[in-house]
Design a protein around this motif. Structure first.
Motif, mmCIF file in Angstrom:
data_model
loop_
_atom_site.group_PDB
_atom_site.id
_atom_site.type_symbol
_atom_site.label_atom_id
_atom_site.label_comp_id
_atom_site.label_asym_id
_atom_site.label_seq_id
_atom_site.Cartn_x
_atom_site.Cartn_y
_atom_site.Cartn_z
ATOM 1 N N GLN A 758 0.843 -1.021 0.018
ATOM 2 C CA GLN A 758 -0.167 0.005 -0.208
ATOM 3 C C GLN A 758 0.630 1.264 -0.158
ATOM 4 O OE1 GLN A 758 -3.639 0.231 -0.003
ATOM 5 N NE2 GLN A 758 -2.967 2.337 -0.512
ATOM 6 N N LEU A 759 1.986 1.172 0.689
ATOM 7 C CA LEU A 759 2.836 2.398 0.670
ATOM 8 C C LEU A 759 3.555 2.547 -0.603
ATOM 9 C CD1 LEU A 759 4.714 2.052 4.045
ATOM 10 C CD2 LEU A 759 3.032 3.547 3.502
ATOM 11 N N ALA A 760 3.630 1.489 -1.363
ATOM 12 C CA ALA A 760 4.229 1.606 -2.645
ATOM 13 C C ALA A 760 3.065 2.256 -3.527
ATOM 14 C CB ALA A 760 4.620 0.129 -3.190
ATOM 15 N N GLU A 761 1.887 2.006 -3.374
ATOM 16 C CA GLU A 761 0.848 2.500 -4.227
ATOM 17 C C GLU A 761 0.892 4.079 -4.101
ATOM 18 O OE1 GLU A 761 -2.517 0.653 -3.481
ATOM 19 O OE2 GLU A 761 -2.070 -1.561 -4.477
ATOM 20 N N TRP A 762 1.240 4.342 -2.666
ATOM 21 C CA TRP A 762 1.064 5.718 -2.345
ATOM 22 C C TRP A 762 2.463 6.614 -2.578
ATOM 23 C CZ3 TRP A 762 -1.306 4.999 3.018
ATOM 24 C CH2 TRP A 762 -2.602 4.515 3.084
ATOM 25 N N GLY A 763 3.194 5.931 -3.425
ATOM 26 C CA GLY A 763 4.765 6.513 -3.599
ATOM 27 C C GLY A 763 5.446 6.761 -2.323
ATOM 28 N N LEU A 764 5.350 5.940 -1.247
ATOM 29 C CA LEU A 764 5.998 6.312 -0.171
ATOM 30 C C LEU A 764 7.023 5.169 0.294
ATOM 31 C CD1 LEU A 764 2.975 7.245 2.426
ATOM 32 C CD2 LEU A 764 4.627 8.757 1.104
ATOM 33 N N GLU A 765 7.800 4.802 -0.872
ATOM 34 C CA GLU A 765 8.810 3.935 -0.699
ATOM 35 C C GLU A 765 9.862 4.281 0.129
ATOM 36 O OE1 GLU A 765 7.536 5.064 -3.593
ATOM 37 O OE2 GLU A 765 6.885 3.097 -4.628
ATOM 38 N N GLU A 766 10.198 5.590 0.295
ATOM 39 C CA GLU A 766 11.270 6.088 1.071
ATOM 40 C C GLU A 766 11.187 5.590 2.714
ATOM 41 O OE1 GLU A 766 11.795 10.123 0.358
ATOM 42 O OE2 GLU A 766 12.364 10.014 -2.015
ATOM 43 N N ILE A 767 10.047 5.780 3.173
ATOM 44 C CA ILE A 767 9.620 5.596 4.439
ATOM 45 C C ILE A 767 9.073 4.128 4.754
ATOM 46 C CG2 ILE A 767 9.290 7.908 4.959
ATOM 47 C CD1 ILE A 767 6.035 7.250 5.087
ATOM 48 N N SER A 768 9.267 3.252 3.554
ATOM 49 C CA SER A 768 8.581 2.008 3.495
ATOM 50 C C SER A 768 9.170 0.987 4.596
ATOM 51 C CB SER A 768 8.623 1.433 2.331
ATOM 52 O OG SER A 768 7.977 0.075 2.400
ATOM 53 N N PHE A 769 10.831 1.049 4.923
ATOM 54 C CA PHE A 769 11.405 0.251 5.530
ATOM 55 C C PHE A 769 11.026 0.414 7.153
ATOM 56 C CE2 PHE A 769 15.279 -0.916 8.051
ATOM 57 C CZ PHE A 769 15.247 -2.165 7.767
ATOM 58 N N ASN A 770 10.940 1.968 7.320
ATOM 59 C CA ASN A 770 10.885 2.488 8.817
ATOM 60 C C ASN A 770 9.366 1.851 9.189
ATOM 61 O OD1 ASN A 770 13.363 3.425 8.839
ATOM 62 N ND2 ASN A 770 12.842 5.390 8.895
ATOM 63 N N THR A 771 8.572 2.062 8.185
ATOM 64 C CA THR A 771 7.084 1.930 8.538
ATOM 65 C C THR A 771 6.862 0.129 8.878
ATOM 66 O OG1 THR A 771 6.419 3.508 7.063
ATOM 67 C CG2 THR A 771 4.610 2.093 7.695
ATOM 68 N N GLU A 772 7.694 -0.511 7.948
ATOM 69 C CA GLU A 772 7.504 -2.024 8.237
ATOM 70 C C GLU A 772 8.018 -2.238 9.258
ATOM 71 O OE1 GLU A 772 9.185 -5.929 5.907
ATOM 72 O OE2 GLU A 772 9.827 -3.971 5.199
ATOM 73 N N LEU A 773 9.252 -1.813 9.994
ATOM 74 C CA LEU A 773 9.568 -2.141 11.241
ATOM 75 C C LEU A 773 8.716 -1.578 12.402
ATOM 76 C CD1 LEU A 773 13.329 -1.006 11.027
ATOM 77 C CD2 LEU A 773 12.527 -3.303 10.869
ATOM 78 N N ILE A 774 8.050 -0.535 12.226
ATOM 79 C CA ILE A 774 7.158 0.023 13.122
ATOM 80 C C ILE A 774 5.610 -0.923 13.415
ATOM 81 C CG2 ILE A 774 5.400 1.841 13.787
ATOM 82 C CD1 ILE A 774 7.537 3.686 12.557
ATOM 83 N N LEU A 775 5.128 -1.230 12.322
ATOM 84 C CA LEU A 775 4.162 -2.308 12.146
ATOM 85 C C LEU A 775 4.656 -3.378 12.566
ATOM 86 C CD1 LEU A 775 2.470 -1.033 8.672
ATOM 87 C CD2 LEU A 775 1.538 -0.610 10.756
ATOM 88 N N SER A 776 5.638 -3.915 12.438
ATOM 89 C CA SER A 776 5.954 -5.268 12.898
ATOM 90 C C SER A 776 5.846 -5.251 14.359
ATOM 91 C CB SER A 776 7.236 -5.758 12.206
ATOM 92 O OG SER A 776 7.389 -5.978 11.060
ATOM 93 N N GLU A 777 6.613 -4.324 14.958
ATOM 94 C CA GLU A 777 6.748 -4.391 16.397
ATOM 95 C C GLU A 777 5.043 -4.220 16.977
ATOM 96 O OE1 GLU A 777 7.903 -4.362 20.327
ATOM 97 O OE2 GLU A 777 9.052 -4.856 18.399
ATOM 98 N N LEU A 778 4.461 -3.348 16.420
ATOM 99 C CA LEU A 778 3.138 -3.042 17.033
ATOM 100 C C LEU A 778 2.211 -4.077 17.020
ATOM 101 C CD1 LEU A 778 2.539 0.760 15.916
ATOM 102 C CD2 LEU A 778 3.521 0.036 18.096
ATOM 103 N N ILE A 779 2.065 -4.810 15.886
ATOM 104 C CA ILE A 779 1.356 -5.757 15.647
ATOM 105 C C ILE A 779 1.563 -6.966 16.368
ATOM 106 C CG2 ILE A 779 0.293 -7.507 13.808
ATOM 107 C CD1 ILE A 779 0.969 -5.354 11.672
ATOM 108 N N THR A 780 2.985 -7.253 16.506
ATOM 109 C CA THR A 780 3.205 -8.443 17.492
ATOM 110 C C THR A 780 3.079 -8.116 18.800
ATOM 111 O OG1 THR A 780 5.319 -8.685 15.649
ATOM 112 C CG2 THR A 780 5.467 -9.713 18.105
ATOM 113 N N ASN A 781 3.141 -6.854 19.208
ATOM 114 C CA ASN A 781 2.943 -6.611 20.742
ATOM 115 C C ASN A 781 1.355 -6.684 20.731
ATOM 116 O OD1 ASN A 781 5.377 -6.191 21.520
ATOM 117 N ND2 ASN A 781 5.324 -4.047 21.346
#
Length: 871
Positions: A758-781
């Motif tokens: 979804q981030l790629a569709e929005w053109g936000l590839e630059e923050i995709s990596f950081n967002t992936e880390l944030i989501l992984s932590e929040l969903i896991t918790n």
């Protein structure tokens, strides 16, 4: 009464002599002619008896008395019996018999034969004595009629004596002694009538005799000419009958004025008209030359006098001058009273100066200018002297005052050396300038110079005198006190306004889903405690706040600042609106217990949170007016919003109300000053607001603010006005992405991959990596420590918001993990990668969110990557 010295005695003696002479003449005539001719004797007898009776004293008075028959009947009967005539009848002017030998005829009218009416009556009216023969069937007599007149030759009646022709001689021979006796009786009656007349004369003259009457006349003449009031008597023909000495002096009459026509006396036309007109005058004021005369005029005829009028004149010139001075003094007292009542009714310096000018124009001056020291207009302390002033008020009387050539209001006025303004400043006196007809007075208070006031009079007006100088100083002193009060209020008001404005937001942030405009108007009577705020909340939500602190002035501004700071602190906790107001209510109660100078209890507040994702505004209010909504089609709705008591009252929970807002709706939050005043209640104010805004659905929030302020109760409000207008929009569906996450750690990878896509569709590839880390932590918790259901939502606008919600109310905490710890670094990682993060509680659990800016460099572009290598 019959003394020869009295007037009545002299009249009696004269009448007695006349009667004796007449009786003697009558008796002699009867004796001489009785021998020669019966008819002649009868004519003479009747004539003599009639004339003697008619000329007897008191006959005229008896005819004018109320009961003449009572007086004349005995006298007539006595004369008839004494003289032997057949009848002595007295008629009045209506031919009523007042005496008669037959008592039944007394009081009855006599029907005269045609002969008597045609031949005898005209002669009687001409004053002639008529002897005639009266012949009727079976009766013939010799009759003599004698007319009776009063001193004014007004007919009073007729005496008629009759002797039948057959008894003439016998009467003369037989009743001569009786005739003499009747004459004696007549003399007695005449004496009685004279005594009666004397008594009436004494009663009418109040017992005054000729000497007393003469003395009274002399006194009358002395008083008439000695009084200080002019007296004029003017005849019906317009001639001056009498004028005393004072009247001659007041009117400057010539010496031989009496007897002349008023029109020929050389008086002015107005005075001549006054004296000769038929109009009555009561205490009229008339100018004769250089004198003011009080005039009274009355006709004389109704009071027993001859036709004409009596006029009295009194010189009131000095009295009028004194009255004018008293009137002027009264006007000045009234002017000072009005100055005390009208100057300083407000605490506005400009209005106070205008009130001074308005009071003085017309009653004291034709033009008034008020110039204040420039520093004073800003509320600063007045200096001892100043060279630069500013024109604050200018008033002129229409048609007389000509302020057009004077400096306009707002212009600078310079005090030049040697000018009246400079002399007024240095002398503290009212300085006149005769050349310009101007009075200049300094406005001073406690030694400081507030300004100057100038009073001007036109050329056609009376010049200023010494009393005007004192009045000008009194006016200036009264005005100076009010101006100084207004100056001090201006200073305090300015300080409070500055403090309040420093505590209010200078601008509102640009928020997703909202276009916000605002207005704040401080009260003219003193700064209040109204305030507003626009606060950013996570998830592109925005808090809109409007509050009102009780009281005015600096204390209210301080209380407002403390409440605004407190509510921002509570907003940082991302609490629901009802909990925010609940905590604020507790704080207000606590502050009131601790503070003695500032009052908080009774303050009101409305707190609204708008969510642009769902288009719903959640509102809670504490004693504050409810918000209104201007719909896109131009209708003004008043949604029902639950209300709770004002802050600090306590004991009542706060409630929330959800208001769905269509895109393009405008939400209006305001303080009560916008819709309430002393003159109108809140319902009336809301109706005015409705009338001003309906049909304006397409206008901008700025235009809506302006229209709402113009619809307010007054351009100079007595209470503060705080207004927020927010036009709403929604996030587009393509700006929102949502995923439900199963309670399985293996589900983290697929959801994370979907988010990256979804981030790629929005053109936000630059923050995709950081967002992936944030989501992984929040969903896991959420899966590990939370409860189902778990949901992930991404929001994109000016920032990227990642939200992970679950049904648990347990919130994570940021902590520093030890080197040997296997976990505890996840939230620290989220804090380092996100611009900000936090937890929001919901009725079903909680939401952990993070926000990454799309306009600034990502925090992970720096030192974090070294850490990522270790990761």
């Amino acid at each position: 009464m019959l003394s020869a010295r009295s007037l009545a005695g002299r009249m009696f003696l004269t009448g007695l002599l006349i009667v004796l002479l007449l009786v003697a003449a009558a008796v002699t005539a009867m004796v001489l002619q009785a021998r020669s001719s019966t008819v002649s004797d009868a004519r003479r007898v009747t004539r003599g008896v009639a004339e003697a009776f008619a000329s007897g004293p008191g006959l005229a008075q008896a005819l004018e008395s109320s009961n003449p028959s009572a007086v004349l009947e005995p006298r007539a009967e006595a004369v008839r019996q004494a003289t032997g005539v057949d009848s002595v009848v007295v008629f009045n002017t209506r031919y009523v018999q007042l005496t008669s030998p037959d008592p039944t005829f007394v009081g009855r009218p006599y029907q005269a034969p045609p002969f008597v009416t045609q031949e005898v009556v005209p002669k009687l009216l001409a004053g002639q004595t008529v002897t005639f023969t009266l012949s009727e069937p079976g009766f013939s007599s010799i009759a003599t009629a004698v007319p009776i007149f009063d001193p004014a030759h007004r007919p009073l009646g007729v005496v008629v004596v009759n002797i039948t022709v057959g008894r003439v001689n016998s009467l003369v021979d037989t009743h001569l002694p009786i005739l003499i006796g009747g004459a004696a009786v007549g003399l007695v009656l005449a004496a009685a009538g004279t005594a009666y007349a004397s008594r009436r004369l004494l009663r009418q003259t109040r017992g005054l005799g000729p000497t007393e009457l003469s003395r009274m006349y002399e006194h009358h003449e002395a008083v008439l000419h000695a009084v200080r009031e002019g007296v004029l008597i003017i005849g019906g023909d317009g001639r001056l009958t009498l004028a005393n000495d004072e009247a001659r002096r007041l009117l400057d009459l010539p010496a031989e004025a009496e007897g002349r026509s008023v029109a020929s006396l050389g008086l002015d036309p107005a005075t001549t008209e006054l004296l000769t007109s038929a109009d009555e005058v009561t205490d009229g004021i008339h100018r004769a030359g250089d004198r003011l005369l009080a005039v009274n005029k009355r006709p004389t005829a109704p009071y027993g006098g001859l036709p004409g009028s009596v006029v009295t004149l009194r010189d009131t010139t000095e009295l009028h001058e004194l009255t004018d001075r008293i009137e002027v003094a009264g006007q000045r007292r009234q002017l000072l009273y009005e100055a005390g009542m009208r100057i300083g009714r407000t605490l506005d310096m400009t209005r106070t100066c205008e009130e001074l000018a308005e009071v003085a124009v017309g009653g004291f001056a034709d033009t008034v200018t008020v110039d204040l020291v420039d520093a004073v207009t800003r509320g600063e302390e007045p200096p001892r002297t100043a060279a630069l002033l500013r024109r604050t008020a200018l008033r002129g009387r229409p048609g007389v005052g000509s302020p057009g050539s004077a400096a306009p209001v707002g212009a600078s006025v310079t005090v030049t050396a040697g000018s009246p303004q400079e002399r007024a400043v240095t002398s503290d006196e009212a300085v006149p300038d005769d050349h310009h007809g101007t009075l200049t007075v300094a406005l001073r208070m406690r030694g400081g110079l507030l300004g100057l006031v100038q009073f001007r009079r036109a050329v056609t007006s009376a010049p200023f005198d010494a009393d005007d100088l004192l009045l000008a100083k009194d006016l200036a002193a009264r005005a100076a006190m009010s101006v100084d009060n207004a100056r001090r209020f201006t200073r305090e008001h300015g300080t409070a306004v500055a403090l309040q404005r420093s505590l209010l937001p200078r601008s509102v942030p640009e928020r997703t889903g909202l276009e916000v405009a605002h207005r704040y108007l401080p009260a003219t009577a003193g700064v209040g405690g109204d305030w507003f705020d626009v606060i950013a909340l996570p998830g592109f939500r925005t808090a809109l706040v409007v509050g009102d602190v009780v009281g005015h002035g600096i204390n209210a501004a301080v209380a407002m600042g403390r409440l605004r700071t407190a509510i921002r602190t509570f907003c940082a906790l991302d609490l629901p609106p009802d909990e925010v107001l609940g905590r604020l209510d507790e704080l207000v109660s606590q502050l009131d217990e601790e503070s003695t100078d500032v009052s908080f209890t009774g303050s009101t507040c409305v707190y609204a949170v708008y969510d642009p994702v769902v288009g719903v505004c959640t509102v809670s209010r504490a004693g504050h007016p409810a918000p209104v909504v201007l719909t896109p089609d131009g209708r003004l709705d008043r949604p029902e919003v639950a209300v709770s008591p004002p802050l600090g009252v306590g004991g009542h929970p706060f409630e929330t109300t959800e208001i769905p807002l269509a895109p393009g709706s405008q939400l209006l939050l305001f303080s009560d000053g916008l819709v309430e005043s002393r003159e109108q209640d809140g319902d009336q104010g809301l109706e005015r607001l409705r009338a001003a805004l309906e049909g304006r659905g397409g206008t901008s929030p700025e235009e809506t603010c302006s229209a709402a302020i113009q619809a307010g109760p007054s351009p100079h409000p007595t209470d503060d006005i705080a207004l927020l207008v927010a036009r709403t929009t929604l996030l587009r569906p393509d700006q929102v992405a949502t995923w439900d996450v199963p309670s399985d750690p293996a589900a983290v990878g697929p959801v994370r991959n979907a988010c990256v896509k979804q981030l790629a569709e929005w053109g936000l590839e630059e923050i995709s990596f950081n967002t992936e880390l944030i989501l992984s932590e929040l969903i896991t918790n959420a899966i590990r420590y939370g409860a189902s259901p778990v949901r992930v939502r991404l929001l994109r606008d000016t920032a990227l918001v990642c939200e992970v919600s679950d049904a648990s109310s347990t919130a994570p905490h940021l902590r520093w993990a030890a080197t040997t710890d296997e976990g505890g670094r996840g939230i620290f990682l989220v804090a380092k990668l996100a611009h900000r993060w936090g937890t929001r509680y919901t009725p079903t659990g909680k939401v952990i969110w993070s926000e990454q800016s799309l306009t600034e460099s990502a925090p992970g572009d720096g030192p974090l990557f070294a850490f990522e290598e270790d990761w």
